[in-house]
Structures are given as C-alpha cells and as structure tokens.
Design an enzyme around this catalytic site. Sequence first.
Site, PDB file in Angstrom:
ATOM      1  N   SER A 176      80.243  50.400   8.722  1.00 62.17           N
ATOM      2  CA  SER A 176      79.291  50.175   7.642  1.00 62.17           C
ATOM      3  C   SER A 176      79.165  51.364   6.692  1.00 62.17           C
ATOM      4  CB  SER A 176      77.916  49.857   8.216  1.00 62.17           C
ATOM      5  OG  SER A 176      77.447  50.959   8.955  1.00 62.17           O
ATOM      6  N   HIS A 191      79.397  45.549  22.517  1.00 61.30           N
ATOM      7  CA  HIS A 191      79.331  46.830  23.226  1.00 61.30           C
ATOM      8  C   HIS A 191      77.880  47.177  23.592  1.00 61.30           C
ATOM      9  CE1 HIS A 191      80.411  51.410  23.297  1.00 61.30           C
ATOM     10  NE2 HIS A 191      80.206  50.919  24.492  1.00 61.30           N
ATOM     11  N   ASP A 226      83.882  52.042  24.106  1.00 59.43           N
ATOM     12  CA  ASP A 226      84.521  50.778  23.746  1.00 59.43           C
ATOM     13  C   ASP A 226      85.864  51.153  23.120  1.00 59.43           C
ATOM     14  OD1 ASP A 226      84.907  48.107  23.307  1.00 59.43           O
ATOM     15  OD2 ASP A 226      83.352  47.890  21.783  1.00 59.43           O
ATOM     16  N   ASP A 230      78.027  57.764  18.474  1.00 60.98           N
ATOM     17  CA  ASP A 230      78.933  58.910  18.498  1.00 60.98           C
ATOM     18  C   ASP A 230      79.005  59.713  17.202  1.00 60.98           C
ATOM     19  OD1 ASP A 230      80.104  56.932  17.051  1.00 60.98           O
ATOM     20  OD2 ASP A 230      82.021  56.941  18.100  1.00 60.98           O
ATOM     21  N   ASP A 231      78.350  59.244  16.139  1.00 63.48           N
ATOM     22  CA  ASP A 231      78.389  60.008  14.881  1.00 63.48           C
ATOM     23  C   ASP A 231      77.039  60.649  14.567  1.00 63.48           C
ATOM     24  OD1 ASP A 231      77.027  57.691  14.360  1.00 63.48           O
ATOM     25  OD2 ASP A 231      77.872  57.410  12.360  1.00 63.48           O
ATOM     26  N   ARG A 233      86.150  57.499  17.733  1.00 65.30           N
ATOM     27  CA  ARG A 233      85.953  58.738  16.979  1.00 65.30           C
ATOM     28  C   ARG A 233      85.872  59.899  17.954  1.00 65.30           C
ATOM     29  NH1 ARG A 233      81.495  56.359  12.766  1.00 65.30           N
ATOM     30  NH2 ARG A 233      80.463  55.773  14.691  1.00 65.30           N
ATOM     31  N   ASP A 257      71.172  44.963  14.573  1.00 63.05           N
ATOM     32  CA  ASP A 257      70.003  45.713  14.089  1.00 63.05           C
ATOM     33  C   ASP A 257      69.162  44.874  13.121  1.00 63.05           C
ATOM     34  OD1 ASP A 257      72.184  45.946  12.410  1.00 63.05           O
ATOM     35  OD2 ASP A 257      71.890  48.054  11.931  1.00 63.05           O
TER      36      ASP A 257
END
Length: 439
Positions: free
Chosen positions: A314, A182, A136, A204-205, A109, A283
């Site tokens: 997700s 990763h 990654d 990254d988001d 992204r 998680d």
Amino acid sequence: MLKKNSWLLWGAALFIAWNCLLLLFLWSRPPSSSSSSSSLTAQVIRLAQDAETELERQKELLHQIYLYSGALWGRRRNRGARITPKPSSPPPQIDVDLVLPVLVLACDRSTVRRCLDKIFLYRPSAQRFPVIVSQDCGHAETARVIASYGDAVVHIRQPDLGDIPVPAEHRKFQGYYKIARHYRWALGQIFRSFRYRAVIVVEDDLEIAPDFFEYFQAALPLLLADRSLWCVSAWNDNGKEQMVDVSQAELLYRTDFFPGLGWLLLAELWDELEPKWPRAFWDDWMRQPEQRRDRSCIRPEISRTMTFGRKGVSHGQFFDQYLKFIKLNDRFVPFTQLNLSYLKKEEYERSFLSKVYAAPEVKVEELQGNRRRELGTVRLQYSGRDSFKAFAKALGLMDDLKSGVPRAGYRGIVSFVYRGRRVYLAPPADWTGYDPSWS
Ligand SMILES: *[C@@H]1O[C@H](CO)[C@@H](O)[C@H](O)[C@H]1NC(C)=O
C-alpha cells in the site's frame, strides 16, 4: 508465588551443592611431588584461577535458571488468566505483570532487522515481552535475518504460501489477501497455540520509540478495565512534526478511529473477530461499525512508531507524501508512573469534551492567517462531510473518513497543532453519532 519461589530455591540449592563439590575436588587433588615453596605459590595461583573460571560458569548457570523460571512462570500465569474469568464473575483482577508478547509480522523485507534491533534495544525485560516473529512469503534472505537473532526470537512460519483465489477485479489486490491470511494465522498462533492473553502487533517496516514498551505496559490496565476500549495504538495519523506538540509527549487520547501500526489487543477481541475475519483489507474491515461497535482506542499525541518501508502493497506514493513525515517520539515518558485515569470513558467525556467546547471558535481563514493568537487553544467547527474535508485539506490533516470516522477523531473531534497553537476540528456540540456514508 510458591512456584516461582520453589524454582529459585532449587537454583540456590544447586548453586551451593556445586560449590561444595568444587571445594572437595580442589582440596583432594594430589599434592605435586616437588613441594618447594615456589611450586606452592604456583599451586595457589592456579587454584585461584580455577576458582575464578568456576565462578564465571556458575554465574552463567544462575542466569539460565533465572531465565528459565521466569519463562515458565509467565506461561503458567498466562494459562491461569485465560481460564479463570467467567462472564458473570466480577471484573478480573488487573494483572499488571501479565506477559505481553510482541508479534512481528514479516514477509520479504530483510529490513525487518531495523525493526528487531530497536525492539531489543528498548525492551526492558525479555520475560515480560517475548518476541515472536511470524514470517509469511518464504523469503530466504528475510528468514536468515530472523534466524540470526537465535533464541532471542521465536520464529514461526505461515505454512500456506499458495496464491489465494480472488475475484478478477481484485487480482491486483492479491497482496492484501495474503496479509489478511497472515494476520489470521499469526494471531491464531498467539492466542490458540501460545495462549497469551494479550499481544502487541507490529509489522516489519516499523521502528519503535524508546518508550514504546513503557507506553503499552501503562495502557494495558486501561484496556483490561474498560469495555469501551478495544485497542491501544502507538500511532497518531496526524502525527507530522509540525502538527504535534513536542512539549506534550505524555499526552494521550481516546480515538474512535482504529489506527493500527503498532497496536495492542486482548485475547477476548480475537475470540470475537477470528470467526468472521475478512479475506482482505482487514484494517478497514475493523473500522466498520459491525466490528468496532462504538469502541475506542488509546493513541498518543506523538507516535511511538514510524514506518521506514517504501516497498509494500500500500505504500510507495503514500509513504513519500505523508508517512515519512510522521514524528517518532524521542523523549522517554515514564507512563507507568503517570496517572492515566483521565482516559477512562466517563472522566474523558467530562474533561475532554468540556475543554473542546469551551475553546473559542475561529474561522479557518483566521487560522491560516495566524490571527487572534491571543485566544490560545481554539475550535474550528465543521457542519458536514464537505466542510470537514475542506478544512482538513486546508490545514494539512488527513481528510479521508472510514465508515464516517475521521482519522484520530473522537466523537468527530480531531485535535492537532496548527502554526504552533492547539486546534480542535469539531462537529457541533449536539453531535449524535457518525454517518457511515461519509467517505
Ligand atoms: C488521577 O487523576 C484523576 C483525574 O483524572 C483524579 O481524580 C485522581 O484523584 C488522580 N489520582 C491520583 C492518585 O492522583
């Protein structure tokens, strides 16, 4: 201190030597042949201009020396800190100046720019908070975006881009396997190669709040001092705008639910988790009792991160229905100047639990009908899995449980705002523990 001082001394000595050389050079220049008064003025002006240019250059040089000595100092201190504490020795001195890197996990992204821009906008110190971007997926455009930050970021690349063999029924979950791989690699780099003592992990988001760094800096000593904590998170799972108290931006909680989404962990935790790191769904794996081991995280009333990404393994629907409504804090709270000792386990159990169970009990219909407003803060009691889920649904809370723990919950208690009043959704006061079969 000695090391740092000697660096600064070297810098100062270099600075003075440079000045002397410059003066010698300027004074010893051969006088021009036509020594009329007008050419003398021109010469003086030129001399002044030369000196000014030189001063600029020296300022830059000093800045470089300062940065370099700071970086070295951080690394050295890091290494020392990891070697000294022994299990049997008294608790290590809390090092409030610990270097706290930010690890940004990136894949394909290119919007990682939004995440990085906010980090650089709000970061109070480059020495204290170095930024490492782990990429990654080998996505060229994303790599170009990361490279555009030059030396401001350390860009590392996960080397194994191959597919991961997964059971047939997990084929559609390949993305989750790659994420787990990763994380394992990147955290390994942070703690094994760079040998940092702690790290803030973001993806990254995520966009961060103005006091993101202030929050983690203030919470780090709590994490270092309290073995019953295992993370500090920037995220409130029930942090939708109408479910938080915007007048209480400084309010923090303990939670038994691992929130992720901008979180701080120590090297000791990585030592513990790395050998058994899962192949996927890391998680939820962390939320299992074998990993959590009754430890809690610190989380804020108002989130210090928000997610802007729709594209992901997700997200999608979940983003549209829920994540995009999470309120990102916009008021800077000077956390490092606040007394956060109310978050220590004994103190918290005393004050938080008594507040919850002293609050008058109401029925869910009374909340929905906005009745008995005069009571102020209230408690809604649930008696089991089904009533928890029913109340959560009725009031707009996250109703899923992971290993029996409700999102944002502490000892089964979820604190939130409903129609403008504080509500504690709580189990009976004689609660004895989570039931991992609740899901
Ligand atoms: C900090 O708060 C605690 C209560 O949580 C209190 O006992 C302590 O005296 C406070 N410390 C200072 C310096 O105000």
